[in-house]
Design a protein around this motif. Structure first.
Motif, mmCIF file in Angstrom:
data_model
loop_
_atom_site.group_PDB
_atom_site.id
_atom_site.type_symbol
_atom_site.label_atom_id
_atom_site.label_comp_id
_atom_site.label_asym_id
_atom_site.label_seq_id
_atom_site.Cartn_x
_atom_site.Cartn_y
_atom_site.Cartn_z
ATOM 1 N N PRO A 6 -14.973 -4.970 11.290
ATOM 2 C CA PRO A 6 -15.748 -4.720 10.364
ATOM 3 C C PRO A 6 -15.313 -4.595 8.906
ATOM 4 O O PRO A 6 -14.937 -3.664 8.436
ATOM 5 C CB PRO A 6 -16.635 -3.523 10.557
ATOM 6 C CG PRO A 6 -15.648 -2.786 11.351
ATOM 7 C CD PRO A 6 -14.787 -3.400 12.008
ATOM 8 N N HIS A 7 -14.961 -5.890 8.194
ATOM 9 C CA HIS A 7 -14.127 -5.817 6.889
ATOM 10 C C HIS A 7 -15.224 -5.390 5.980
ATOM 11 O O HIS A 7 -16.270 -6.003 5.696
ATOM 12 C CB HIS A 7 -13.654 -7.088 6.773
ATOM 13 C CG HIS A 7 -13.005 -7.260 5.240
ATOM 14 N ND1 HIS A 7 -11.921 -6.711 4.877
ATOM 15 C CD2 HIS A 7 -13.501 -7.737 4.026
ATOM 16 C CE1 HIS A 7 -11.758 -7.128 3.802
ATOM 17 N NE2 HIS A 7 -12.655 -7.485 3.170
ATOM 18 N N ARG A 8 -14.865 -4.314 5.245
ATOM 19 C CA ARG A 8 -15.724 -3.903 4.046
ATOM 20 C C ARG A 8 -14.975 -3.673 2.685
ATOM 21 O O ARG A 8 -13.817 -3.128 3.173
ATOM 22 C CB ARG A 8 -16.555 -2.607 4.279
ATOM 23 C CG ARG A 8 -17.784 -2.720 5.437
ATOM 24 C CD ARG A 8 -18.358 -1.524 5.675
ATOM 25 N NE ARG A 8 -17.356 -0.400 6.129
ATOM 26 C CZ ARG A 8 -17.633 0.716 6.824
ATOM 27 N NH1 ARG A 8 -18.831 1.270 6.488
ATOM 28 N NH2 ARG A 8 -16.750 1.545 7.086
ATOM 29 N N ALA A 18 -9.630 3.773 6.605
ATOM 30 C CA ALA A 18 -9.792 4.641 7.737
ATOM 31 C C ALA A 18 -11.344 4.443 8.042
ATOM 32 O O ALA A 18 -11.751 4.502 8.997
ATOM 33 C CB ALA A 18 -9.616 6.237 6.907
ATOM 34 N N ALA A 19 -12.201 4.565 6.782
ATOM 35 C CA ALA A 19 -13.421 3.957 7.121
ATOM 36 C C ALA A 19 -13.763 2.877 8.164
ATOM 37 O O ALA A 19 -14.580 3.030 9.050
ATOM 38 C CB ALA A 19 -14.265 4.044 5.918
ATOM 39 N N ASN A 20 -13.057 1.844 7.848
ATOM 40 C CA ASN A 20 -13.219 0.603 8.496
ATOM 41 C C ASN A 20 -12.879 0.639 10.098
ATOM 42 O O ASN A 20 -13.575 0.122 10.942
ATOM 43 C CB ASN A 20 -12.449 -0.529 7.687
ATOM 44 C CG ASN A 20 -13.279 -1.018 6.509
ATOM 45 O OD1 ASN A 20 -14.400 -0.668 6.415
ATOM 46 N ND2 ASN A 20 -12.608 -1.829 6.047
ATOM 47 N N HIS A 126 0.353 0.627 -0.051
ATOM 48 C CA HIS A 126 -0.863 -0.018 -0.001
ATOM 49 C C HIS A 126 -0.958 -0.109 1.554
ATOM 50 O O HIS A 126 -0.246 -0.732 2.380
ATOM 51 C CB HIS A 126 -0.734 -1.239 -0.642
ATOM 52 C CG HIS A 126 -1.869 -2.234 -0.545
ATOM 53 N ND1 HIS A 126 -3.083 -1.703 -1.127
ATOM 54 C CD2 HIS A 126 -2.374 -3.355 0.280
ATOM 55 C CE1 HIS A 126 -4.123 -2.523 -0.840
ATOM 56 N NE2 HIS A 126 -3.858 -3.456 -0.371
ATOM 57 N N ASN A 127 -2.370 0.136 1.959
ATOM 58 C CA ASN A 127 -2.694 0.162 3.449
ATOM 59 C C ASN A 127 -3.779 -0.881 3.538
ATOM 60 O O ASN A 127 -4.486 -1.235 2.762
ATOM 61 C CB ASN A 127 -3.483 1.432 3.710
ATOM 62 C CG ASN A 127 -2.554 2.811 3.954
ATOM 63 O OD1 ASN A 127 -2.116 2.790 4.868
ATOM 64 N ND2 ASN A 127 -2.206 3.232 2.748
ATOM 65 N N LEU A 128 -3.589 -1.493 4.628
ATOM 66 C CA LEU A 128 -4.489 -2.642 5.250
ATOM 67 C C LEU A 128 -4.636 -2.747 6.589
ATOM 68 O O LEU A 128 -4.034 -1.971 7.059
ATOM 69 C CB LEU A 128 -3.957 -3.979 4.589
ATOM 70 C CG LEU A 128 -2.438 -4.146 5.116
ATOM 71 C CD1 LEU A 128 -2.428 -4.950 6.370
ATOM 72 C CD2 LEU A 128 -1.809 -5.324 3.759
ATOM 73 N N VAL A 129 -5.398 -3.520 7.312
ATOM 74 C CA VAL A 129 -5.625 -3.691 8.809
ATOM 75 C C VAL A 129 -5.253 -4.802 8.996
ATOM 76 O O VAL A 129 -5.530 -6.009 8.464
ATOM 77 C CB VAL A 129 -6.844 -3.299 9.018
ATOM 78 C CG1 VAL A 129 -7.290 -3.557 10.766
ATOM 79 C CG2 VAL A 129 -7.338 -1.979 8.701
ATOM 80 N N VAL A 130 -4.362 -5.032 9.918
ATOM 81 C CA VAL A 130 -3.891 -6.348 10.646
ATOM 82 C C VAL A 130 -4.951 -6.364 11.703
ATOM 83 O O VAL A 130 -4.967 -5.778 12.904
ATOM 84 C CB VAL A 130 -2.515 -6.228 11.265
ATOM 85 C CG1 VAL A 130 -2.268 -7.783 11.535
ATOM 86 C CG2 VAL A 130 -1.677 -5.994 9.944
ATOM 87 N N PRO A 143 -8.671 -3.852 2.483
ATOM 88 C CA PRO A 143 -9.933 -3.138 2.014
ATOM 89 C C PRO A 143 -10.168 -3.599 0.315
ATOM 90 O O PRO A 143 -11.476 -3.245 -0.174
ATOM 91 C CB PRO A 143 -10.063 -1.865 2.407
ATOM 92 C CG PRO A 143 -8.647 -1.573 2.484
ATOM 93 C CD PRO A 143 -7.831 -2.927 3.019
ATOM 94 N N VAL A 144 -9.285 -4.031 -0.465
ATOM 95 C CA VAL A 144 -9.541 -4.088 -1.698
ATOM 96 C C VAL A 144 -9.805 -5.643 -2.073
ATOM 97 O O VAL A 144 -9.835 -6.155 -3.166
ATOM 98 C CB VAL A 144 -8.385 -3.390 -2.677
ATOM 99 C CG1 VAL A 144 -8.178 -1.899 -2.672
ATOM 100 C CG2 VAL A 144 -7.104 -4.207 -2.214
ATOM 101 N N ILE A 145 -9.754 -6.461 -1.052
ATOM 102 C CA ILE A 145 -9.966 -7.592 -1.209
ATOM 103 C C ILE A 145 -11.578 -8.131 -0.523
ATOM 104 O O ILE A 145 -11.900 -7.725 0.632
ATOM 105 C CB ILE A 145 -8.947 -8.665 -0.659
ATOM 106 C CG1 ILE A 145 -7.693 -8.406 -0.864
ATOM 107 C CG2 ILE A 145 -9.254 -10.096 -0.595
ATOM 108 C CD1 ILE A 145 -7.467 -8.550 -2.484
#
Length: 341
Positions: A6-8, A18-20, A126-130, A143-145
């Motif tokens: 769920p990309h938000r 964390a939320a995603n 910077h944090n992201l999810v792969v 999450p910032v895109i």
């Protein structure tokens, strides 16, 4: 691959990740609630710690702490890993993705090619999810895109193993256990009290409300101590850390106001709504500081725009936050929630 991830989009990378991640694992959580439960709000000004040759100013807790605290307070299992060897780090990422596990990662913004050039600076937290791999590219939920993006393997590896301050060393993390049901009330109360303590009771003049007042004094003295050009560089750096690095504006104060608003419903404590409104007003005042400061930096001052005037705004913010956090702490300590007038 995890195509259903769920990309938000969010304002702040770590609380958004964390939320995603929790939402993906069946525990729906908003960014504001993740930030609040993670005890994200903070302030510190360290003139002796330099990032890009400028003093460190932070409006949030240490990188990584939000995710750790959210997991701890909600009873969520999370595994963190770092790597000395780049190939080993990428191989472990591939192994988890092949198992359908979305993986959070700490990266250096400068090396992420999908970032707009104006926002690519050397920041390694910077944090992201792969969330998948397609050929020689990775599917990224940043999450910032606005939308998920593809990132080449070489670029992602360089971002995961970026050098310099806060070097990620391939840091990645993934959830291992998410309870089916959690009572969020104790987590929210503990998190609010932690932030109140940090902002008002740490006896170090560079931290919390005392740190904000210290910053005010520094702002006032910069032109005479540093000269006009360097004073403007210092000022611009504070504004960037306050407004441009995923804070949601006002140095995270607007996100925290949204958290207090949500917490009011969860705790059935309507008095938190007033704290939320006061926090929003404080965020507005921080933004006034940023707008006036930006005019100075751009050589377009208006009216009373000068360093002493900026220092007065910062002191107003300190006074307002001092009162708010002391009263909020007293409310949380009373434990008498759900008392409607």
């Amino acid at each position: 691959m995890t195509p259903s991830f769920p990309h938000r989009q969010s304002a702040h990378c770590e609380s958004g990740v964390a939320a995603n991640l929790l939402t993906h694992h069946g525990f729906p959580l908003t960014e504001a609630m993740a930030f609040g439960i993670g005890g994200g709000l903070f302030f510190a000004y360290f003139p002796f710690l330099r990032v890009n040759h400028l003093p460190l100013t932070t409006f949030r807790s240490a990188p990584g702490k939000i995710i750790r605290q959210v997991a701890k307070r909600l009873g969520v299992g999370v595994t963190f890993r770092t790597f000395r060897d780049e190939e080993s780090g990428m191989a472990e990422l591939d192994r988890l993705l092949a198992s359908g596990v979305p993986v959070g990662a700490q990266t250096g913004v400068y090396w992420l090619p999908y970032f707009p050039p104006a926002l690519r600076f050397h920041f390694n937290a910077h944090n992201l999810v792969v969330c998948g791999k397609e050929g020689d590219s990775y599917r990224i939920s940043d999450p910032v895109i606005g939308e998920p993006v593809l990132c080449g393997a070489a670029d992602l590896k360089r971002a995961r193993f970026a050098k310099g301050p806060l070097a990620p060393n391939g840091k990645m993390y993934f959830l291992t256990n998410v309870p089916k049901s959690v009572d969020p009330v104790p987590a929210i109360r503990e998190a609010i009290r932690e932030v109140c303590r940090r902002m008002t009771r740490i006896p170090i003049p560079l931290i919390g409300v005392r740190g904000i007042r210290y910053l005010a004094g520094q702002v006032e003295s910069w032109p005479s101590r540093l000269g006009e050009r360097r004073a403007l560089l210092y000022l611009g750096n504070v504004i960037r850390m306050q407004e441009e690095v995923g804070t949601g504006g006002g140095g995270f104060r607007f996100i925290y106001a949204a958290f207090l608003q949500e917490a009011a419903a969860v705790l059935d404590e309507h008095r938190l709504l007033d704290f939320s409104r006061r926090m929003t007003a404080i965020g507005d005042r921080w933004r006034d500081f940023a707008v006036a400061g930006a005019r100075l930096c751009k050589g377009r001052p208006q009216g009373n725009d000068d360093f002493p005037a900026l220092a007065r705004i910062v002191r107003e913010c300190a006074d307002a936050e001092d009162g708010l956090f002391r009263e909020l702490d007293a409310l949380m300590r009373s434990g008498r929630h759900g008392v409607r007038k």
